[in-house]
Scaffold this motif. Structure first.
Motif, PDB file in Angstrom:
ATOM      1  N   ALA A 163       0.843  -1.211   0.000  1.00  0.00           N
ATOM      2  CA  ALA A 163       0.000   0.000   0.000  1.00  0.00           C
ATOM      3  C   ALA A 163       0.875   1.258   0.000  1.00  0.00           C
ATOM      4  O   ALA A 163       0.595   2.233  -0.698  1.00  0.00           O
ATOM      5  CB  ALA A 163      -0.919  -0.020   1.219  1.00  0.00           C
ATOM      6  N   LEU A 164       1.956   1.209   0.763  1.00  0.00           N
ATOM      7  CA  LEU A 164       2.891   2.339   0.821  1.00  0.00           C
ATOM      8  C   LEU A 164       3.505   2.582  -0.559  1.00  0.00           C
ATOM      9  O   LEU A 164       3.534   3.703  -1.070  1.00  0.00           O
ATOM     10  CB  LEU A 164       3.984   1.998   1.834  1.00  0.00           C
ATOM     11  N   ALA A 165       3.930   1.494  -1.200  1.00  0.00           N
ATOM     12  CA  ALA A 165       4.540   1.615  -2.535  1.00  0.00           C
ATOM     13  C   ALA A 165       3.524   2.150  -3.537  1.00  0.00           C
ATOM     14  O   ALA A 165       3.836   3.014  -4.364  1.00  0.00           O
ATOM     15  CB  ALA A 165       5.060   0.256  -2.980  1.00  0.00           C
ATOM     16  N   ASP A 166       2.291   1.655  -3.430  1.00  0.00           N
ATOM     17  CA  ASP A 166       1.234   2.094  -4.360  1.00  0.00           C
ATOM     18  C   ASP A 166       1.024   3.604  -4.248  1.00  0.00           C
ATOM     19  O   ASP A 166       0.875   4.304  -5.247  1.00  0.00           O
ATOM     20  CB  ASP A 166      -0.057   1.338  -4.023  1.00  0.00           C
ATOM     21  N   ALA A 167       1.047   4.102  -3.009  1.00  0.00           N
ATOM     22  CA  ALA A 167       0.857   5.550  -2.802  1.00  0.00           C
ATOM     23  C   ALA A 167       2.018   6.349  -3.419  1.00  0.00           C
ATOM     24  O   ALA A 167       1.868   7.508  -3.790  1.00  0.00           O
ATOM     25  CB  ALA A 167       0.749   5.853  -1.310  1.00  0.00           C
ATOM     26  N   HIS A 168       3.185   5.696  -3.529  1.00  0.00           N
ATOM     27  CA  HIS A 168       4.351   6.330  -4.162  1.00  0.00           C
ATOM     28  C   HIS A 168       4.417   6.046  -5.657  1.00  0.00           C
ATOM     29  O   HIS A 168       5.370   6.409  -6.328  1.00  0.00           O
ATOM     30  CB  HIS A 168       5.648   5.825  -3.504  1.00  0.00           C
ATOM     31  N   GLY A 169       3.422   5.330  -6.178  1.00  0.00           N
ATOM     32  CA  GLY A 169       3.413   5.019  -7.608  1.00  0.00           C
ATOM     33  C   GLY A 169       4.464   4.008  -8.019  1.00  0.00           C
ATOM     34  O   GLY A 169       4.919   4.002  -9.174  1.00  0.00           O
ATOM     35  N   LYS A 170       4.857   3.147  -7.099  1.00  0.00           N
ATOM     36  CA  LYS A 170       5.900   2.166  -7.379  1.00  0.00           C
ATOM     37  C   LYS A 170       5.329   0.743  -7.463  1.00  0.00           C
ATOM     38  O   LYS A 170       4.374   0.398  -6.747  1.00  0.00           O
ATOM     39  CB  LYS A 170       6.967   2.212  -6.278  1.00  0.00           C
ATOM     40  N   LEU A 171       5.946  -0.086  -8.290  1.00  0.00           N
ATOM     41  CA  LEU A 171       5.539  -1.486  -8.414  1.00  0.00           C
ATOM     42  C   LEU A 171       6.145  -2.310  -7.281  1.00  0.00           C
ATOM     43  O   LEU A 171       7.239  -2.004  -6.793  1.00  0.00           O
ATOM     44  CB  LEU A 171       5.997  -2.054  -9.757  1.00  0.00           C
ATOM     45  N   VAL A 172       5.406  -3.345  -6.905  1.00  0.00           N
ATOM     46  CA  VAL A 172       5.910  -4.348  -5.952  1.00  0.00           C
ATOM     47  C   VAL A 172       5.878  -5.691  -6.664  1.00  0.00           C
ATOM     48  O   VAL A 172       4.806  -6.209  -6.989  1.00  0.00           O
ATOM     49  CB  VAL A 172       5.035  -4.396  -4.668  1.00  0.00           C
ATOM     50  N   VAL A 173       7.048  -6.232  -6.974  1.00  0.00           N
ATOM     51  CA  VAL A 173       7.145  -7.544  -7.622  1.00  0.00           C
ATOM     52  C   VAL A 173       7.959  -8.433  -6.693  1.00  0.00           C
ATOM     53  O   VAL A 173       9.186  -8.356  -6.683  1.00  0.00           O
ATOM     54  CB  VAL A 173       7.802  -7.448  -9.004  1.00  0.00           C
ATOM     55  N   PRO A 174       7.269  -9.208  -5.856  1.00  0.00           N
ATOM     56  CA  PRO A 174       7.970  -9.951  -4.807  1.00  0.00           C
ATOM     57  C   PRO A 174       9.070 -10.864  -5.360  1.00  0.00           C
ATOM     58  O   PRO A 174       8.944 -11.428  -6.446  1.00  0.00           O
ATOM     59  CB  PRO A 174       6.859 -10.784  -4.153  1.00  0.00           C
TER      60      PRO A 174
END
Ligand SMILES: C[C@H](O)[C@H](O)[C@@H](O)[C@@H](O)C(=O)O
Ligand SMILES: [Mg+2]
Length: 395
Positions: free
Chosen positions: A307-318
């Motif tokens: 959620a934090l990354a999403d707010a920064h417009g960043k992708l999360v690819v585990p």
């Protein structure tokens, strides 16, 4: 509906591949002169096992509810993790309702804060957390992804990590991530070999196939900048991964400013908790965050990181962690693709990542996995009953 309570938590070790996927036999691509922070010492350059990349082994956490349901998860942690579970964390788990996942996480994290925060303690907390999500979903008779809000797309698409991006392309994957074999201590000759390998793969894979380098924390800012710039300008490198040690947030921020626009800088598999990833985000360290759900704090923490990354417009690819990340990725808009770590010795066969530990572990077909393949209760896998479990400690 009265929710059952957790009656027992048990921790076991397992050796031989599985969640500690670096614990492979000889002749495996994943232990073939891959550059690391230890490679400055020639005696530790050929094999990562020589410096102990596989010393921990697998931690298996099992949680049993009052209605007889059993949840489990595997991660990297071995006997150290068993001790932390049995001698410290068990008191926060046994007697709680199967729904008390958030409270249990908070107590595990805060009770270990004086000696934890990252590393083996967060691996262990992750293992307990994943086992609790498996248990809760099984009690409710649902796949874990349904508890996270459900799929946002019909299928997962994967890039493959391994020595053969050319085969990954033929097998329908969207990209291939190579391990980096040479670093600063091998000077211009090593740099030339790194670029030659990438050039050869670009020739075999064509111009549009994603090609990435995974540097496993082993470079310095100058070398990473030079490698990334030539690799991007001449061979279309898509991202440079984990070029620097995880604590060098300043170095990552500099690297991202120095590399050509268009080349992505990625990291995160050895970072932990929302606070660690907040630092990566707020210092502008990377374009894609790559937490390992078995190491960053588990699913409960990964949801916060995402959620934090999403707010920064960043992708999360585990970072590749089998079903434990697939159930997450399928439910997140800012996780548009997943990693598949090829664990076959020659990187030429699509085999279950945590083999031989998980039965029914789904594998990509033509580089994709339908969401429906994840529609079994919990994480949808069974523990292989033929494995030699060892419970080194009890509480
Ligand atoms: C291939 C890399 O050297 C590591 O072994 C791999 O586990 C990890 O960094 C990854 O991103 O898959
Ligand atoms: Mg990596």
């Amino acid at each position: 509906m009265d929710m059952p309570t957790i009656q027992h938590i048990r921790a076991f070790t397992l050796r031989g591949a599985g969640a500690d996927y670096h614990d492979q036999g000889s002749g495996h691509w994943i232990d073939d002169h891959i550059w690391t922070p230890m490679a400055k010492y020639p005696e530790y350059r050929q094999s990562r096992q020589s410096f102990g990349i596989n010393v921990l082994g697998t931690l298996l956490v099992e949680v049993e509810a009052s209605d007889g349901t059993v949840g489990f998860a595997v991660t990297t942690g071995g006997e150290l993790g068993c001790w932390i579970v049995e001698k410290h964390l068990a008191r926060f788990v046994e007697g709680q309702k199967v729904t008390d996942i958030e409270k249990i996480w908070d107590q595990m994290y805060n009770a270990t804060l004086y000696y934890g925060r990252k590393g083996i303690v967060l691996n262990t907390i992750s293992g307990v957390d994943l086992a609790l999500w498996d248990l809760l979903a099984k009690v409710r008779g649902e796949p874990v992804h349904a508890l996270l809000g459900g799929p946002v797309r019909d299928e997962l698409q994967f890039y493959m990590t391994g020595a053969r991006p050319d085969l990954a392309k033929a097998q329908g994957f969207i990209g291939g991530k190579l391990p980096l074999h040479h670093g600063p201590a091998e000077g211009p000759e090593g740099m030339r070999k790194n670029l030659e390998l990438l050039a050869a793969m670009r020739r075999q894979c064509g111009d549009d196939f994603w090609l990435m380098y995974d540097c496993w924390m082993g470079l310095d800012l100058d070398y990473a900048t030079r490698l990334a710039t030539t690799a991007y300008n001449e061979f279309g490198l898509k991202w440079i991964e984990e070029a620097l040690p995880p604590d060098d947030y300043w170095g990552y921020a500099d690297l991202r400013r120095k590399v050509p626009p268009g080349l992505l800088v990625t990291t995160g598999e050895h970072e932990a908790t929302r606070w660690g990833f907040r630092l990566l985000l707020e210092m502008g360290c990377c374009d894609i965050l790559q937490p390992d759900v078995g190491w960053c704090g588990g699913l409960t923490e990964l949801l916060k990181i995402s959620a934090l990354a999403d707010a920064h417009g960043k992708l999360v690819v585990p970072h590749g962690s089998s079903v434990y990340s697939y159930h997450f990725v399928i439910t997140r808009h800012n996780s548009p693709f997943a990693e598949f770590l090829n664990m076959s010795p020659g990187a030429d066969q699509v085999v279950p990542m945590f083999h031989p530990q998980l039965l029914d572990e789904p594998v990509p077909v033509n580089g994709r996995l339908k969401a429906s393949a994840l529609d079994k209760p919990g994480f949808g896998v069974r523990l292989n009953p033929d494995l030699a479990l060892h419970r080194p400690h009890t509480h």
